[in-house]
Design a protein around this motif. Structure first.
Motif, short mmCIF file in Angstrom:
data_model
loop_
_atom_site.label_atom_id
_atom_site.label_comp_id
_atom_site.label_asym_id
_atom_site.label_seq_id
_atom_site.Cartn_x
_atom_site.Cartn_y
_atom_site.Cartn_z
N GLU A 209 39.38 33.70 44.45
CA GLU A 209 38.28 33.53 45.39
C GLU A 209 36.92 33.68 44.72
OE1 GLU A 209 39.26 36.37 48.41
OE2 GLU A 209 40.64 34.99 49.44
N LYS A 210 36.89 34.30 43.53
CA LYS A 210 35.65 34.42 42.76
C LYS A 210 35.54 33.34 41.68
CE LYS A 210 36.03 38.78 41.52
NZ LYS A 210 35.66 40.13 40.97
N GLY A 211 36.50 32.41 41.67
CA GLY A 211 36.48 31.37 40.66
C GLY A 211 37.00 31.83 39.31
N LEU A 212 37.76 32.93 39.30
CA LEU A 212 38.32 33.48 38.07
C LEU A 212 39.85 33.40 38.14
CD1 LEU A 212 36.00 36.62 37.85
CD2 LEU A 212 35.79 34.53 36.49
N VAL A 213 40.51 33.82 37.08
CA VAL A 213 41.97 33.83 37.05
C VAL A 213 42.46 35.10 36.39
CG1 VAL A 213 42.16 31.32 36.96
CG2 VAL A 213 42.13 32.62 34.83
N ASN A 214 43.74 35.36 36.55
CA ASN A 214 44.39 36.45 35.81
C ASN A 214 44.67 35.90 34.41
OD1 ASN A 214 45.99 38.42 34.71
ND2 ASN A 214 47.60 38.29 36.25
N TYR A 215 43.82 36.25 33.47
CA TYR A 215 43.93 35.71 32.11
C TYR A 215 44.95 36.47 31.27
CZ TYR A 215 42.37 34.69 27.30
OH TYR A 215 42.31 34.35 25.97
N TRP A 216 44.93 37.81 31.34
CA TRP A 216 45.83 38.60 30.50
C TRP A 216 47.28 38.47 30.95
CZ3 TRP A 216 42.74 43.84 30.15
CH2 TRP A 216 41.69 43.70 29.22
N GLY A 217 47.55 38.47 32.25
CA GLY A 217 48.91 38.26 32.71
C GLY A 217 49.69 39.48 33.14
N TYR A 218 49.03 40.59 33.44
CA TYR A 218 49.75 41.82 33.80
C TYR A 218 50.06 41.89 35.30
CZ TYR A 218 48.83 43.39 29.07
OH TYR A 218 48.80 43.49 27.69
N GLN A 219 50.59 40.79 35.85
CA GLN A 219 51.02 40.75 37.25
C GLN A 219 52.27 39.87 37.31
OE1 GLN A 219 50.10 42.77 39.40
NE2 GLN A 219 48.06 42.45 40.25
N THR A 220 53.40 40.43 36.91
CA THR A 220 54.61 39.63 36.70
C THR A 220 55.15 39.06 38.01
OG1 THR A 220 55.16 41.07 34.84
CG2 THR A 220 56.88 39.60 35.64
N LEU A 221 55.46 37.76 37.96
CA LEU A 221 56.05 37.04 39.08
C LEU A 221 57.53 36.78 38.84
CD1 LEU A 221 55.49 35.44 41.75
CD2 LEU A 221 54.92 33.47 40.30
N MET B 7 57.12 40.61 22.56
CA MET B 7 56.56 40.28 23.86
C MET B 7 56.01 41.52 24.55
SD MET B 7 59.37 37.65 25.47
CE MET B 7 58.35 37.41 26.95
N ASP B 8 54.81 41.40 25.08
CA ASP B 8 54.25 42.42 25.95
C ASP B 8 54.84 42.19 27.33
OD1 ASP B 8 52.64 44.20 27.36
OD2 ASP B 8 50.82 43.66 26.27
N VAL B 9 55.58 43.17 27.86
CA VAL B 9 56.31 42.98 29.11
C VAL B 9 55.90 44.04 30.13
CG1 VAL B 9 58.30 41.75 28.16
CG2 VAL B 9 58.26 44.25 28.09
N VAL B 10 55.96 43.64 31.40
CA VAL B 10 55.46 44.47 32.50
C VAL B 10 56.60 44.70 33.48
CG1 VAL B 10 53.66 44.73 34.24
CG2 VAL B 10 53.23 43.34 32.19
N TYR B 11 57.35 45.79 33.27
CA TYR B 11 58.45 46.15 34.17
C TYR B 11 58.10 47.35 35.03
CZ TYR B 11 61.28 43.08 31.20
OH TYR B 11 61.79 42.00 30.52
N ASN B 12 56.86 47.79 34.98
CA ASN B 12 56.48 48.96 35.77
C ASN B 12 56.07 48.60 37.20
OD1 ASN B 12 53.34 48.58 35.72
ND2 ASN B 12 53.98 48.40 33.57
N HIS B 13 55.66 47.35 37.42
CA HIS B 13 55.28 46.91 38.76
C HIS B 13 55.47 45.40 38.83
CE1 HIS B 13 51.56 45.76 36.66
NE2 HIS B 13 51.31 44.97 37.69
N THR B 14 55.25 44.82 40.00
CA THR B 14 55.26 43.36 40.16
C THR B 14 53.93 42.92 40.74
OG1 THR B 14 55.99 43.06 42.45
CG2 THR B 14 57.69 43.61 40.80
N CYS B 15 53.79 41.62 40.90
CA CYS B 15 52.53 41.04 41.38
C CYS B 15 52.36 41.12 42.89
CB CYS B 15 52.43 39.59 40.94
SG CYS B 15 53.70 38.52 41.67
N GLU B 16 53.35 41.69 43.62
CA GLU B 16 53.27 41.67 45.08
C GLU B 16 52.34 42.73 45.66
OE1 GLU B 16 57.31 39.74 46.76
OE2 GLU B 16 57.60 41.71 45.85
#
Length: 697
Positions: free
Chosen positions: A221-233, A267-276
């Motif tokens: 909504e601000k015209g930006l994106v999740n660049y780093w990727g720490y919101q695993t889908l 790989m940098d992996v994110v198993y501590n939370h999800t994107c929800e």
């Protein structure tokens, strides 16, 4: 519409599995009443079939559809209680992603229909939204992940030989003038990238999150994106934005090319939370399949435990959630051939059901007994925001750990802070106070000066304060204490004296890193002099701020970086697994470490306590207790001088040996030269490295 039949199938393996004749689907849900497989047309626009999974073994629902092939698009729907106050958030109107999906077609398109509740309702998340979310959801894709690996062999680099290079798939490649398919895995696999990494001496490429992730709504909504990727889908699917042609083989090709160049892929992996997110987040997969199982909930199960700062925490204490994490890790090793993992907020993965950190938690025990995962590199980010969340040094072997105390201590020494020489000595010797226990080696410390989160090396010497206005959060985000120093001007300058001072400070910082015990990690672009314009939290900057600027490369600093890495590689003394504690070596009666003053005398307690001390000298040997050390090199002598020019007395060399000066950060182009006089004048603001060589008769 063709008629399809669904058979009982198998409960294992989970996910969608093609066997040559059809596809087996198996999905975990402990609390659902019904699970439905949704099939879509080739263009993904039409939902052609809904097939209830006919069998349930324990909490795994499954079914087999003859005739389906790889490329089939699908999703899931789960029927069950919508009772947030009891921890249940089933909503059959929401299309859900298979947690085991091997590929996703795209990213979700933000719309209120993605929410399980009615946005704006007075009851908030206790309300119920009946709109179908399929229009806004990506599709899962049935994949046959087999790949013609040929002679691919993982490099299996010894940790003592490892030099890690942390990079973003797009950030590293997007602006390179000679990289085809920039911004993708194929771009990473190109000759220009491989040539650069090899010429540097990099042994391991650590990628920021490349598993499928979400663009947060507030950013879009601000015209930006999740660049780093720490919101695993999706924990099994590569992110669609990094696939040039929509094929997972592109990732496998990249890994094969890296291996052929002798470079490991971590790989940098994110198993501590999800994107929800929190209870007000979208229903995309886990929440709709079994909210109460997948997430750690508070005593009031309407709300989520939030040890991660993202709104939720994955419940790895549940055996099926832990199984998903383990299956995911093994998939990336066995099928995609990666060589290791860096675990984001790894302290969260070690929390027991009641929240406390335990180095014997089920996640660590599962990893340590696994014959696949114990042969790859495992790196912990040793903190989260929960109670007792800072756990540097607290992880069990074989985990390595990001050492932020190293980063801060080295920055503070070179900034000129008082009382920093003892801290410098501890960090350069491997941070034994944190890591010398439980049989852990000195290489357990991942030493870094910069990482994706924070200033680049150029910005450490160019800015006193963060400049994150482009993030749209009024500069409130990001760390405020960076232990940085602008050297006399904030940001870019034309002043030649400041430019030279910054260049020397960068050389000193990098030399310290590569001359320290432990495992060094460089941030991509630091070797080129890359800047992020003072932004120390570029998580949403998918633009020139976050990308590496190859055209502005500092060739002199690049050459110096190569020399440092080559010097480290050539000298085992600098990369030992045993800690140096000034213990006497039985073979020659010499301690393995001397801390010296510039006049050649050993440091005294009064010297260590001097607040304005700005110089440290160290004579290092192979550590006591190291097998066959007599066959290795004799000694290294290091000088780190953050003060004025001074007279230096070299240690007396053993008979038949003499010192050679290899590196001097005040003279970066200096060729190695023998030192004829034990007394020499050295510049201020400099790092020097000498080694012993046998004298010729």
């Amino acid at each position: 519409m063709p008629q399809l039949r669904i058979l009982a199938g198998r409960a294992d393996p989970l996910g969608a599995t093609f066997d040559g004749d059809g596809v087996n689907f198996a999905v975990f849900s402990q609390h659902a009443r019904r699970l439905t497989l949704c099939l879509f047309s080739a263009d993904g626009k039409t939902e052609t079939h809904r097939l209830d999974l006919p069998e349930r073994d324990g909490d795994v629902w499954h079914g087999y559809v003859p005739g389906l092939r790889p490329g089939q698009l699908y999703g899931l729907r789960a029927d069950g209680p919508y009772a947030p106050a009891e921890g249940h958030r089933f909503n059959y109107n929401k299309l859900l992603l298979d947690p085991y999906a091997k590929r996703l077609t795209r990213h979700p398109v933000w719309h209120d229909a993605l929410m399980g509740y009615t946005v704006g309702a007075a009851e908030a998340d206790l309300s119920f939204d009946r709109r179908d979310s399929a229009k806004y959801m990506p599709r899962c894709v049935v994949e046959d992940p087999s790949f013609a690996w040929g002679p691919d062999r993982p490099p299996h680099r010894d940790i003592a030989e490892t030099v890690i290079y942390e990079a973003h798939v797009k950030g590293l490649t997007q602006l390179h003038p000679d990289v085809p398919n920039p911004g993708t895995f194929l771009g990473l696999a190109s000759d220009p990238v491989l040539d650069h990494l090899q010429s540097l001496g990099i042994t391991a490429l650590e990628l920021l999150p490349a598993q499928a992730f979400l663009n947060d709504r507030f950013l879009v909504e601000k015209g930006l994106v999740n660049y780093w990727g720490y919101q695993t889908l999706g924990f099994f699917a590569p992110d669609p934005r990094y696939l040039s042609h929509g094929q997972i083989a592109e990732f496998q090709h990249m890994v094969a090319r890296m291996h052929a160049a002798g470079i490991e892929v971590i790989m940098d992996v994110v198993y501590n939370h999800t994107c929800e997110g929190s209870e007000l987040g979208p229903t995309l997969s886990f929440r709709g399949l079994d909210n109460r199982s997948y997430y750690r909930l508070q005593e009031d199960p309407r709300y989520y435990i939030n040890d991660t700062g993202t709104g939720n925490t994955l419940n790895v204490n549940h055996p099926m959630v832990l199984r998903m994490v383990m299956d995911s890790l093994r998939y990336w090793v066995e099928v995609m051939h990666v060589d290791g993992f860096r675990f984001d907020l790894c302290a969260t993965l070690g929390r027991r059901a009641r929240g406390g950190f335990d180095r014997s938690a089920s996640f660590f025990d599962a990893i340590r007994q696994d014959p696949v995962l114990t042969r790859v590199k495992l790196i912990a980010e040793p903190w989260d925001i929960g109670p007792g969340g800072y756990q540097l040094g607290g992880f069990p072997p074989p985990f390595l750990e990001w050492n932020d105390k190293y980063r801060d201590g080295i920055r503070r020494f070179w900034r000129g802070d008082a009382h920093q020489v003892p801290e410098l000595a501890d960090r350069m010797a491997g941070s034994a106070i944190q890591f010398d226990h439980s049989g852990r080696p000195a290489t357990s410390s991942i030493n870094f000066l910069t990482a994706h989160d924070g200033f680049t090396l150029m910005d450490v010497v160019s800015y006193d304060a963060k400049h994150n206005q482009a993030n749209g959060e009024e500069n409130r985000d990001g760390h405020s204490e960076n232990f940085s120093d602008n050297m006399g001007a904030e940001g870019p300058t034309d002043d030649p004296a400041i430019i030279e001072a910054r260049a020397r400070r960068r050389r000193n910082l990098l030399a310290t890193l590569l001359l320290s015990q432990g495992t060094p990690m460089l941030l991509a672009g630091d070797e080129l002099g890359n800047s992020q314009q003072g932004n120390n939290n570029a998580y949403c900057q998918d633009n020139a701020i976050g990308w590496v600027d190859w055209d502005a490369a500092d060739q002199g600093f690049l050459d110096f970086t190569r020399r440092l890495i080559a010097f480290r590689r050539a000298h085992p003394i600098l990369r030992q697994k045993r800690f140096l504690h000034s213990r006497t070596r039985p073979a020659d009666g010499l301690p393995d470490l001397f801390w010296l003053r510039p006049d050649g005398q050993e440091m005294t307690p009064a010297d260590w306590a001097e607040p304005d001390l700005r110089v440290l000298c160290a004579e290092l040997r192979i550590a006591a207790g190291t097998p066959d050390y007599a066959q290795r090199e004799e000694a290294i002598f290091l000088v780190l001088n953050n003060g004025a020019p001074l007279d230096l007395v070299l240690p007396e060399p053993p008979e038949g040996w003499r010192w050679r000066l290899h590196l001097d950060s005040s003279r970066p182009e200096l060729e190695p030269q023998l030192v004829e006089d034990a007394r020499l004048r050295i510049d201020g603001q400099s790092v020097l490295a000498f080694d012993l060589e046998r004298a010729l008769d």
